[in-house]
Motif scaffolding. Structure first.
Motif, short mmCIF file in Angstrom:
data_model
loop_
_atom_site.label_atom_id
_atom_site.label_comp_id
_atom_site.label_asym_id
_atom_site.label_seq_id
_atom_site.Cartn_x
_atom_site.Cartn_y
_atom_site.Cartn_z
N LEU A 24 12.60 -5.05 -7.63
CA LEU A 24 12.04 -4.47 -6.39
C LEU A 24 10.58 -4.89 -6.15
N LEU A 25 9.77 -4.85 -7.20
CA LEU A 25 8.34 -5.14 -7.02
C LEU A 25 8.11 -6.52 -6.44
N TRP A 26 8.89 -7.50 -6.90
CA TRP A 26 8.70 -8.87 -6.40
C TRP A 26 9.15 -9.01 -4.95
N ARG A 27 10.19 -8.25 -4.58
CA ARG A 27 10.66 -8.32 -3.19
C ARG A 27 9.61 -7.70 -2.24
N VAL A 28 9.06 -6.56 -2.66
CA VAL A 28 8.02 -5.91 -1.85
C VAL A 28 6.80 -6.82 -1.75
N ALA A 29 6.45 -7.41 -2.89
CA ALA A 29 5.25 -8.25 -2.95
C ALA A 29 5.41 -9.56 -2.19
N SER A 30 6.66 -9.91 -1.87
CA SER A 30 6.90 -11.17 -1.14
C SER A 30 7.00 -10.96 0.37
N GLY A 31 6.83 -9.72 0.82
CA GLY A 31 6.84 -9.46 2.26
C GLY A 31 8.22 -9.14 2.82
N ASP A 32 9.20 -8.87 1.93
CA ASP A 32 10.56 -8.61 2.41
C ASP A 32 10.72 -7.23 3.05
N VAL A 33 9.75 -6.36 2.83
CA VAL A 33 9.85 -5.00 3.39
C VAL A 33 8.91 -4.81 4.58
N PHE A 34 7.64 -5.11 4.35
CA PHE A 34 6.64 -4.76 5.36
C PHE A 34 6.26 -5.94 6.26
N GLY A 35 6.82 -7.09 5.96
CA GLY A 35 6.59 -8.25 6.82
C GLY A 35 5.81 -9.34 6.12
N LYS A 36 5.99 -10.54 6.56
CA LYS A 36 5.45 -11.72 5.88
C LYS A 36 3.95 -11.90 6.11
N ASP A 37 3.35 -11.06 7.01
CA ASP A 37 1.90 -11.15 7.23
C ASP A 37 1.19 -9.88 6.76
N GLN A 38 1.94 -9.00 6.08
CA GLN A 38 1.38 -7.69 5.76
C GLN A 38 0.99 -7.61 4.28
N PRO A 39 -0.31 -7.60 3.96
CA PRO A 39 -0.71 -7.46 2.55
C PRO A 39 -0.36 -6.08 2.00
N VAL A 40 -0.20 -6.02 0.68
CA VAL A 40 0.17 -4.75 0.03
C VAL A 40 -0.76 -4.46 -1.15
N ASN A 41 -1.08 -3.17 -1.30
CA ASN A 41 -1.68 -2.69 -2.54
C ASN A 41 -0.55 -2.04 -3.33
N LEU A 42 -0.25 -2.56 -4.50
CA LEU A 42 0.88 -2.05 -5.28
C LEU A 42 0.40 -1.12 -6.38
N THR A 43 1.01 0.07 -6.45
CA THR A 43 0.73 0.96 -7.58
C THR A 43 2.01 1.15 -8.36
N LEU A 44 1.94 0.90 -9.66
CA LEU A 44 3.09 0.98 -10.54
C LEU A 44 2.96 2.26 -11.37
N LEU A 45 3.79 3.27 -11.06
CA LEU A 45 3.69 4.55 -11.79
C LEU A 45 4.74 4.59 -12.90
N GLU A 46 4.29 4.95 -14.09
CA GLU A 46 5.19 5.09 -15.24
C GLU A 46 4.78 6.31 -16.06
N ILE A 47 5.66 6.70 -16.96
CA ILE A 47 5.27 7.72 -17.93
C ILE A 47 4.42 7.04 -19.00
N PRO A 48 3.54 7.80 -19.68
CA PRO A 48 2.65 7.17 -20.66
C PRO A 48 3.40 6.34 -21.70
N ALA A 49 4.57 6.82 -22.14
CA ALA A 49 5.31 6.11 -23.20
C ALA A 49 5.71 4.70 -22.78
N ALA A 50 5.84 4.48 -21.47
CA ALA A 50 6.24 3.14 -20.99
C ALA A 50 5.07 2.43 -20.31
N GLY A 51 3.86 2.97 -20.54
CA GLY A 51 2.68 2.42 -19.85
C GLY A 51 2.41 0.97 -20.22
#
Ligand code: NAD
Ligand code: LMR
Length: 328
Positions: A24-51
């Motif tokens: 999913l992260l790579w698809r969002v980061a490639s503009g497949d969701v918000f558009g090919k001209d739309q930059p994104v700030n990505l936040t990756l939330l995990e539990i500490p054990a998988a940090g």
């Protein structure tokens, strides 16, 4: 050369070290969701054990040098992660194993969505759109929304787009047509084995689809095969669906934000009592994306055959909601 002058959208993906996020992260980061001209700030939330594993995913994202990525942040604190979020994919939750139902996951996963609903309520941007993927998705969306009283209920969707895509794909294969030839297919109800993939209104190349398929195949093979496809994937792959789930999440959020140009898709959001579904249950219905909002398709005629299957989902979701209410 300077960075894009377009204001980036803030996107949070939970379960960032997991299987779905890895696609999913790579698809969002490639503009497949918000558009090919739309930059994104990505936040990756995990539990500490998988940090640490999430840090590794973030390192790989950075190494992809994707031009639309403005910032990448790894977080283990929901309150911080959702600050200013415009879109949130709530993926982080335990997947079921062989022989388990998705509803069995409520005991393990339900509380995650209380905490994250509250954090979204306190910190997200006013226009936030939340897609719940973690199972049981419909009831987790119900829980998150109940925990976020200041965010309109229709901003919480559960993902039934994978069921919708599975139905399209199976029909397309059966009829030997591209899936784009199919319109007005819907999967009613819950992302569970009771779900009802419905071809009553569907067309193939503009002609009524029900005339083109054998009724016995539809009732005895198609409906149960779509409904149980998640279990079939677990059986064959040894793990629950990941890339197809990520692809469905991309389809859902893209159509929510950008619209569907009149096409029907399946969207699970809080019912407003249409089709005999209790208000507030997060229920899959046909909807059209108008660019920012969903317009559920209203006023469809419903036969006894359809009503019985819709009701089975209402009953299942009412039961899940009772279990969920006890978590608060
Ligand atoms: P996974 O086990 O590979 O990854 C889940 C990740 O979530 C793990 O890294 C875990 O540490 C993390 N996590 C757990 N609690 C968290 C929390 N409170 N905050 C942030 N992260 C948290 O699982 P997966 O294959 O990515 O699947 C994730 C969920 O999506 C499962 O519940 C699965 O059943 C569901 N799913 C839903 C659909 C659908 O169509 N709705 C399709 C496929 C999978
Ligand atoms: C799916 O439908 O593939 C997911 O919900 C995973 C599962 O548990 O079936």
């Amino acid at each position: 050369m300077t960075k894009s002058p377009v204001q980036p959208v803030n996107v949070v993906v939970t379960g960032a070290a997991g299987n779905i996020a890895y696609s999913l992260l790579w698809r969002v980061a490639s503009g497949d969701v918000f558009g090919k001209d739309q930059p994104v700030n990505l936040t990756l939330l995990e539990i500490p054990a998988a940090g640490r594993a999430a840090e590794g995913t973030a390192m790989e994202l950075a190494d992809s040098a994707l031009p639309l990525v403005n910032t990448i942040t790894v977080a283990d604190n929901a309150a911080k992660a959702f600050e200013g979020a415009n879109a949130a994919f709530l993926v982080g939750a335990k997947p079921r194993g062989k022989g388990e139902s998705r509803a069995d996951m409520l005991a393990a996963n339900g509380k995650i969505f209380i905490e994250q609903g509250k954090a979204l309520n306190d910190a997200a941007a006013q226009d936030v759109r939340v897609l719940v993927v973690g199972n049981p998705a419909n009831t987790n969306a119900y829980i998150a929304s109940k925990s976020a009283p200041d965010i309109p209920g229709d901003r919480f969707n559960a993902m039934m787009r994978l069921d919708h895509n599975r139905a399209l794909s199976m029909l397309a294969q059966h009829l030997d047509v591209p899936s784009t030839a199919l319109e007005r297919v819907v999967v009613w109800g819950n992302h569970a084995d009771t779900q009802f993939p419905d071809i009553s209104y569907a067309t193939v190349n503009g002609e009524p689809l029900a005339n083109e398929v054998d009724r016995d195949w539809y009732v005895d093979e198609f409906i149960p095969r779509v409904a149980k496809r998640g279990g079939e994937i677990i059986e064959v792959r040894g793990k629950s669906s990941a890339a197809s789930a990520a692809s469905a999440a991309v389809d859902h959020m893209r159509d929510w934000v950008q619209g569907t140009d009149g096409r029907w898709v399946t969207v699970a959001q809080a019912s407003t009592s249409e089709y005999g579904v209790d208000a507030g249950l997060v229920f899959g219905v046909p909807a059209v994306g108008t660019g920012g909002t969903w317009e559920p398709v209203a006023g469809l005629e419903v036969s006894d055959f359809q009503r019985e299957r819709i009701q089975a989902n209402v009953d299942a979701l009412k039961h899940e909601a009772e279990v969920a209410d006890a978590l608060f």
